[in-house]
Design an enzyme around this catalytic site. Structure first.
Site, mmCIF file in Angstrom:
data_model
loop_
_atom_site.group_PDB
_atom_site.id
_atom_site.type_symbol
_atom_site.label_atom_id
_atom_site.label_comp_id
_atom_site.label_asym_id
_atom_site.label_seq_id
_atom_site.Cartn_x
_atom_site.Cartn_y
_atom_site.Cartn_z
ATOM 1 N NE ARG A 102 -3.937 0.574 1.860
ATOM 2 C CZ ARG A 102 -5.188 0.711 2.323
ATOM 3 N NH1 ARG A 102 -5.428 1.523 3.328
ATOM 4 N NH2 ARG A 102 -6.179 0.036 1.789
ATOM 5 C CG HIS A 129 -8.366 0.208 -3.084
ATOM 6 N ND1 HIS A 129 -7.673 -0.946 -2.748
ATOM 7 C CD2 HIS A 129 -9.038 0.570 -1.948
ATOM 8 C CE1 HIS A 129 -7.908 -1.241 -1.476
ATOM 9 N NE2 HIS A 129 -8.733 -0.347 -0.979
ATOM 10 C CD GLN A 132 -13.045 -1.393 -1.277
ATOM 11 O OE1 GLN A 132 -12.252 -1.284 -0.369
ATOM 12 N NE2 GLN A 132 -14.260 -1.881 -1.094
ATOM 13 C CG ASP A 222 -13.580 6.534 -1.315
ATOM 14 O OD1 ASP A 222 -13.584 6.445 -0.065
ATOM 15 O OD2 ASP A 222 -12.521 6.462 -1.991
ATOM 16 C CB CYS A 262 -14.357 1.537 -0.442
ATOM 17 S SG CYS A 262 -13.849 3.257 -0.243
ATOM 18 N NE ARG A 290 -10.998 -5.139 0.299
ATOM 19 C CZ ARG A 290 -10.236 -4.118 0.685
ATOM 20 N NH1 ARG A 290 -10.792 -3.073 1.268
ATOM 21 N NH2 ARG A 290 -8.927 -4.114 0.445
HETATM 22 N N1 CP Z 1 -11.495 0.028 2.051
HETATM 23 C C1 CP Z 1 -10.244 -0.066 2.506
HETATM 24 O O1 CP Z 1 -9.300 -0.347 1.774
HETATM 25 O O2 CP Z 1 -10.124 0.129 3.845
HETATM 26 P P1 CP Z 1 -8.745 0.319 4.627
HETATM 27 O O3 CP Z 1 -8.145 1.597 4.179
HETATM 28 O O4 CP Z 1 -9.138 0.324 6.081
HETATM 29 O O5 CP Z 1 -7.842 -0.842 4.293
HETATM 30 N N1 NVA Z 2 -9.914 6.880 -1.529
HETATM 31 C C1 NVA Z 2 -9.599 6.421 -0.207
HETATM 32 C C2 NVA Z 2 -9.832 4.951 -0.108
HETATM 33 C C3 NVA Z 2 -9.549 4.347 1.232
HETATM 34 C C4 NVA Z 2 -9.815 2.895 1.258
HETATM 35 C C5 NVA Z 2 -8.150 6.762 0.096
HETATM 36 O O1 NVA Z 2 -7.289 6.570 -0.768
HETATM 37 O O2 NVA Z 2 -7.879 7.236 1.201
#
Ligand code: CP
Ligand code: NVA
Length: 311
Positions: A102, A129, A132, A222, A262, A290
């Site tokens: 990540r 992502h 997701q 989101d 999400c 997930r």
């Molecule tokens: N939706 C999602 O990826 O959540 P987190 O950021 O908590 O992993």
């Molecule tokens: N768009 C958000 C998604 C988190 C799961 C971010 O990148 O923070």
């Protein structure tokens, strides 16, 4: 070596196969059936950003499949600072059987994957992502069955989650409508790419949430301020005013439309608590899924090792 950096790393058939696998794995887990397909395997997670769902669902998935996971923050690894990204990738590939990243820059995951000799999974970057989206398509299929021709209205920022979901919709023949304020939609290059790859699918980008949800099967939103954009929060809250998913907006959608998010949610910004906790929200079923979708991904991706990519 097969990686999962964006949804485009899968063919349509592979995507459908993963959705079917996820369904089977979810059923098996509800019956208490153990599956040890990752016995003896080690999966490393390197996260430069916070996470609840991605981290815990992946670590649980690995444990439930009989493997072990090692979690590292970006800071302790020093990806690209303490050590060059290719050097980290080459080294870690000798200890681990897969790596989940990540990161802020999407290029970090791409560079890592170029130099890794084990599968690399994108657990979120500023641009995509895909885990997701994979899981969300699974949730939609669980809810609606066949997805071809369904309409997803994404109300909010044309961000990482929206980009990956739009790609997934295209792959499954679903229409995707993005309602975003000016300057927050998809980059023209990405919109063109989607239209070129999926000419039979409608990708609409407009500034009207009401118009966007009018024929929607799914109303998705989101956060307006993603991780890493905190300095822009005030400007974003201003720009996105009028793009909140609330009861008033839902009245414009067909009665059967469901709400997805999400998570994490910024309650009172992009979505009201009334909607997120309401009857039409499937956001928590979505979060739970997930686990199953990523188990399917891990099992499948790690079984592809040594096979030649068909694309
Ligand atoms: N939706 C999602 O990826 O959540 P987190 O950021 O908590 O992993
Ligand atoms: N768009 C958000 C998604 C988190 C799961 C971010 O990148 O923070």
């Amino acid at each position: 070596m097969r990686h999962f950096i964006t949804l485009f790393d899968l063919t349509r058939d592979e995507l459908l196969h993963l959705l079917t696998m996820a369904e089977r794995l979810k059923r098996q887990r509800s019956r208490g059936k153990a599956r040890r397909k990752l016995g003896g395997k080690v999966v490393a997670l390197i996260f430069e950003k916070p996470s609840l769902r991605t981290r815990v669902s992946f670590e649980s998935a690995v444990a439930q499949l009989g493997g072990a996971s090692i979690f590292l923050t970006g800071g302790e690894v020093g990806l690209g600072t303490r050590e060059a990204i290719p050097d980290c990738a080459r080294t870690l590939s000798q200890f681990c059987d897969a790596v989940i990243l990540r990161t802020f820059a999407h290029s970090t995951v791409e560079t890592f994957a170029e130099h890794a000799s084990v599968p690399v999974i994108n657990g979120l970057t500023d641009a995509h992502h895909p885990c997701q989206a994979l899981s969300d398509l699974f949730t939609m299929r669980e809810h609606f069955g066949e997805l071809r021709g369904r309409i997803v209205a994404f109300v909010g920022d044309g961000n990482n989650v929206a980009r990956s979901l739009a790609a997934g919709c295209g792959m499954l023949g679903m229409h995707f409508v993005l309602a975003a304020p000016e300057g927050y939609g998809f980059e023209p290059e990405y919109a063109d790419l989607l239209r070129q790859r999926f000419p039979e699918v409608r990708f609409e980008i407009n500034g009207s949430p009401k118009e966007a949800v009018r024929h929607a099967d799914v109303v998705y939103t989101d956060v307006w301020t993603s991780m890493g954009q905190e300095a822009e929060k005030d400007a974003r809250c201003q720009a996105f005013r009028g793009f909140q998913v609330n009861e008033q907006l839902l009245e414009q959608a067909p009665a059967h439309a469901v709400v997805m998010h999400c998570l994490p949610a910024h309650r009172g910004e992009e979505i009201t608590s009334e909607v997120l906790d309401g009857q039409r929200s499937i956001a928590f079923q979505q979060a739970g899924n997930r686990l199953h979708a990523q188990k399917a991904l891990l099992e499948w991706l790690m079984s592809q090792q040594g096979r030649r990519s068909r694309r």
